[in-house]
Scaffold this active site. Structure first.
Site, PDB file in Angstrom:
ATOM      1  N   GLU A   1       0.709  -1.278  -0.049  1.00  0.00           N
ATOM      2  CA  GLU A   1      -0.139   0.141  -0.013  1.00  0.00           C
ATOM      3  C   GLU A   1       0.967   1.323  -0.018  1.00  0.00           C
ATOM      4  OE1 GLU A   1      -2.415   0.062   3.390  1.00  0.00           O
ATOM      5  OE2 GLU A   1      -3.289  -2.012   2.688  1.00  0.00           O
TER       6      GLU A   1
ATOM      7  N   CYS B   1       3.391   8.370   1.852  1.00  0.00           N
ATOM      8  CA  CYS B   1       3.984   7.352   2.614  1.00  0.00           C
ATOM      9  C   CYS B   1       4.250   6.033   1.850  1.00  0.00           C
ATOM     10  CB  CYS B   1       2.657   7.000   3.603  1.00  0.00           C
ATOM     11  SG  CYS B   1       3.210   5.649   4.896  1.00  0.00           S
TER      12      CYS B   1
ATOM     13  N   CYS C   1       6.036  -7.786   7.205  1.00  0.00           N
ATOM     14  CA  CYS C   1       7.065  -7.411   8.192  1.00  0.00           C
ATOM     15  C   CYS C   1       7.318  -8.323   9.103  1.00  0.00           C
ATOM     16  CB  CYS C   1       6.686  -6.101   8.973  1.00  0.00           C
ATOM     17  SG  CYS C   1       7.910  -5.323   9.913  1.00  0.00           S
TER      18      CYS C   1
ATOM     19  N   CYS D   1       4.827  -6.324  15.792  1.00  0.00           N
ATOM     20  CA  CYS D   1       4.475  -5.560  16.702  1.00  0.00           C
ATOM     21  C   CYS D   1       3.048  -6.092  16.823  1.00  0.00           C
ATOM     22  CB  CYS D   1       4.534  -4.255  16.428  1.00  0.00           C
ATOM     23  SG  CYS D   1       6.162  -3.781  16.268  1.00  0.00           S
TER      24      CYS D   1
ATOM     25  N   CYS E   1       0.249  -4.036  15.119  1.00  0.00           N
ATOM     26  CA  CYS E   1       0.275  -3.735  13.753  1.00  0.00           C
ATOM     27  C   CYS E   1      -0.398  -4.611  12.819  1.00  0.00           C
ATOM     28  CB  CYS E   1       1.823  -3.247  13.319  1.00  0.00           C
ATOM     29  SG  CYS E   1       2.014  -3.009  11.779  1.00  0.00           S
TER      30      CYS E   1
ATOM     31  N   CYS F   1      -2.683   1.138   8.170  1.00  0.00           N
ATOM     32  CA  CYS F   1      -1.842   0.463   7.044  1.00  0.00           C
ATOM     33  C   CYS F   1      -2.248  -1.105   7.167  1.00  0.00           C
ATOM     34  CB  CYS F   1      -0.396   0.687   7.635  1.00  0.00           C
ATOM     35  SG  CYS F   1       0.888  -0.105   6.607  1.00  0.00           S
TER      36      CYS F   1
HETATM   37  N1  SAH Z   1       8.177  -0.593  10.481  1.00  0.00           N
HETATM   38  C1  SAH Z   1       8.438   0.952  10.909  1.00  0.00           C
HETATM   39  C2  SAH Z   1       7.589   1.921   9.807  1.00  0.00           C
HETATM   40  C3  SAH Z   1       6.246   1.368   9.245  1.00  0.00           C
HETATM   41  S1  SAH Z   1       5.161   1.544  10.552  1.00  0.00           S
HETATM   42  C4  SAH Z   1       8.133   1.279  12.298  1.00  0.00           C
HETATM   43  O1  SAH Z   1       7.498   0.464  12.841  1.00  0.00           O
HETATM   44  O2  SAH Z   1       8.400   2.432  12.519  1.00  0.00           O
HETATM   45  C5  SAH Z   1       4.660   3.200  10.589  1.00  0.00           C
HETATM   46  C6  SAH Z   1       4.234   3.639  11.949  1.00  0.00           C
HETATM   47  O3  SAH Z   1       2.706   3.077  12.072  1.00  0.00           O
HETATM   48  C7  SAH Z   1       4.809   2.992  13.351  1.00  0.00           C
HETATM   49  O4  SAH Z   1       4.990   3.999  14.049  1.00  0.00           O
HETATM   50  C8  SAH Z   1       3.669   2.147  13.833  1.00  0.00           C
HETATM   51  O5  SAH Z   1       4.089   1.716  15.170  1.00  0.00           O
HETATM   52  C9  SAH Z   1       2.540   2.775  13.321  1.00  0.00           C
HETATM   53  N2  SAH Z   1       1.457   1.748  13.646  1.00  0.00           N
HETATM   54  C10 SAH Z   1       1.278   0.405  13.240  1.00  0.00           C
HETATM   55  N3  SAH Z   1       0.245  -0.268  13.484  1.00  0.00           N
HETATM   56  C11 SAH Z   1      -0.812   0.759  13.861  1.00  0.00           C
HETATM   57  C12 SAH Z   1      -2.287   1.008  14.165  1.00  0.00           C
HETATM   58  N4  SAH Z   1      -2.970   0.023  14.073  1.00  0.00           N
HETATM   59  N5  SAH Z   1      -2.666   2.230  14.364  1.00  0.00           N
HETATM   60  C13 SAH Z   1      -1.722   3.513  14.290  1.00  0.00           C
HETATM   61  N6  SAH Z   1      -0.356   3.403  14.192  1.00  0.00           N
HETATM   62  C14 SAH Z   1       0.005   2.089  13.686  1.00  0.00           C
HETATM   63 FE1  SF4 Z   2       6.805  -3.960  11.415  1.00  0.00          FE
HETATM   64 FE2  SF4 Z   2       4.423  -2.817  11.720  1.00  0.00          FE
HETATM   65 FE3  SF4 Z   2       6.102  -3.056  13.729  1.00  0.00          FE
HETATM   66 FE4  SF4 Z   2       6.453  -1.323  11.965  1.00  0.00          FE
HETATM   67  S1  SF4 Z   2       5.057  -1.331  13.434  1.00  0.00           S
HETATM   68  S2  SF4 Z   2       8.148  -2.718  12.719  1.00  0.00           S
HETATM   69  S3  SF4 Z   2       5.633  -2.338   9.955  1.00  0.00           S
HETATM   70  S4  SF4 Z   2       5.072  -4.847  12.764  1.00  0.00           S
END
Ligand code: SAH
Ligand code: SF4
Length: 355
Positions: free
Chosen positions: A92, A105, A112, A116, A119, A344
């Protein structure tokens, strides 16, 4: 023989290819401009090349954009694309407009491996890294859409900023990300200023300083917790690179240039990391490491199957106020594109399940 893709080659690699064709070196500069300044995708239209060279290029090379599988425009003008690469893998991309500028973005991986807990992309596992060309060509699709070739000089530029905050962990695909960022910021081509590019990482500590030195872009760190106990619970990567290691890398980065501010992203999850006590612990942590930072407080974007809830707005406000009183900028990110599955990974999941 399969034709070679030009998008994603560095300046010196393009030069090598041109020399291999028996052409003079200055032709590689012209080709670079066609690809990255004009956004041309058709060799036949490269009018300052002879017919013979145009044909030679077309025989040997391709200029590819990812295919747009779906595109959605939100009421607030946020735009989201689902893009597909040659092998059918999809990522995306989102464009978030502000008054007189806007950020695109972009993604760096399909899925990934960091995993997390909050996420949606993390729940999709890692399929593969994107190539440098696939990272760069996402932004090129955005320029195609908004007709920003060649780069306007005086007028408003809608696509002024890039945030590497889409799917994937950029520092798990370090070489391709460095190469892509250097192409995107090259002054003879796409020419986005390095100061207008922000790379966000979950905190792969040993790779932070090296990557920033090699690219000159800004750093954002997904901190999301004031201590290791909470952080490890929501970000398993913290067991490998605990907060102290991440913050030491941030210190090292700032030691080189005092003007560099770091943005800490902090996702507010109800009852997990959003108390006033958590805010105060975070302030103490920043002061201990003397890090010049601003915060970006992110309301959690819920998705089906995730166990967290967004913090209620009074708690978000109290958290932001505490940080601001301590001297840190702490804007709360406004949720954008709520009507178009903007969290995302959601558009990709929806389309995958329709197949
Ligand atoms: N992997 C990198 C960059 C991509 S994620 C990272 O984790 O920094 C970009 C941002 O979106 C990160 O700060 C992540 O924590 C946040 N994010 C992930 N899932 C989310 C959600 N469900 N709601 C809001 N932000 C989210
Ligand atoms: Fe990966 Fe999502 Fe964690 Fe960013 S927030 S490192 S995209 S699992």
């Amino acid at each position: 023989m399969e034709k070679k893709e030009l998008i994603g080659l560095s300046k010196s690699e393009i030069e090598e290819e041109i020399l291999k064709l028996g052409e003079k070196k200055f032709r590689s500069k012209q080709l670079w401009q066609w690809l990255y300044f004009r956004g041309e995708t058709d060799f036949a239209k490269m009018t300052n090349f002879s017919k013979e060279l145009r044909e030679k290029l077309a025989e040997n090379f391709t200029i590819t954009r990812p295919k747009i599988v779906a595109e959605q425009l939100s009421k607030d003008k946020t735009r989201k694309w689902l893009l597909e690469f040659k092998d059918g893998e999809r990522v995306e991309m989102v464009y978030i407009p502000e008054e007189d500028r806007g950020a695109v973005c972009i993604s760096t991986q399909v899925g990934c491996a960091v995993g997390c807990k909050f996420c949606h992309t993390g729940s999709q596992k890692l399929t593969r890294n994107l190539t440098a060309g696939e990272i760069v060509s996402q932004f090129m699709v955005a320029r195609d859409t908004y007709g920003e070739w060649p780069s306007p000089t005086n007028e408003v530029r809608y696509l002024s900023n890039i945030v590497v905050m889409g799917m994937g962990e950029p520092l798990h695909n370090q070489d391709n990300v460095i190469k892509a960022l250097n192409i995107l910021t090259d002054g003879d081509g796409i020419a986005i200023s390095r100061r207008r590019v922000t790379m966000s990482t979950s905190g792969i500590a040993p790779k932070i300083v090296e990557t920033l030195k090699a690219t000159g872009v800004r750093l954002a760190v997904s901190l999301h917790a004031p201590n290791n106990e909470i952080r490890s619970q929501i970000m398993p990567i913290n067991n490998r690179y605990p907060i102290e290691e991440v913050l030491k890398a941030c210190q090292e980065y700032q030691a080189e240039d005092g003007s560099r501010y770091i943005t800490f992203e902090y996702l507010l999850l109800d009852g997990i990391n959003d108390s006033l006590e958590n805010a105060n612990e975070l302030i103490r942590l920043m002061k201990k490491y003397h890090i010049r930072a601003s915060f970006n407080l992110i309301p959690f974007n819920p998705w089906p199957g995730c166990c967290f809830k967004p913090s209620p707005s009074q708690k978000v406000k109290a958290f932001a106020d505490a940080l601001e009183k301590a001297g840190f900028a702490a804007p709360v990110r406004v949720a954008r594109g709520q009507d178009i599955l903007a969290a995302c990974g959601q558009l990709k999941s929806k389309k995958d399940s329709e197949q």
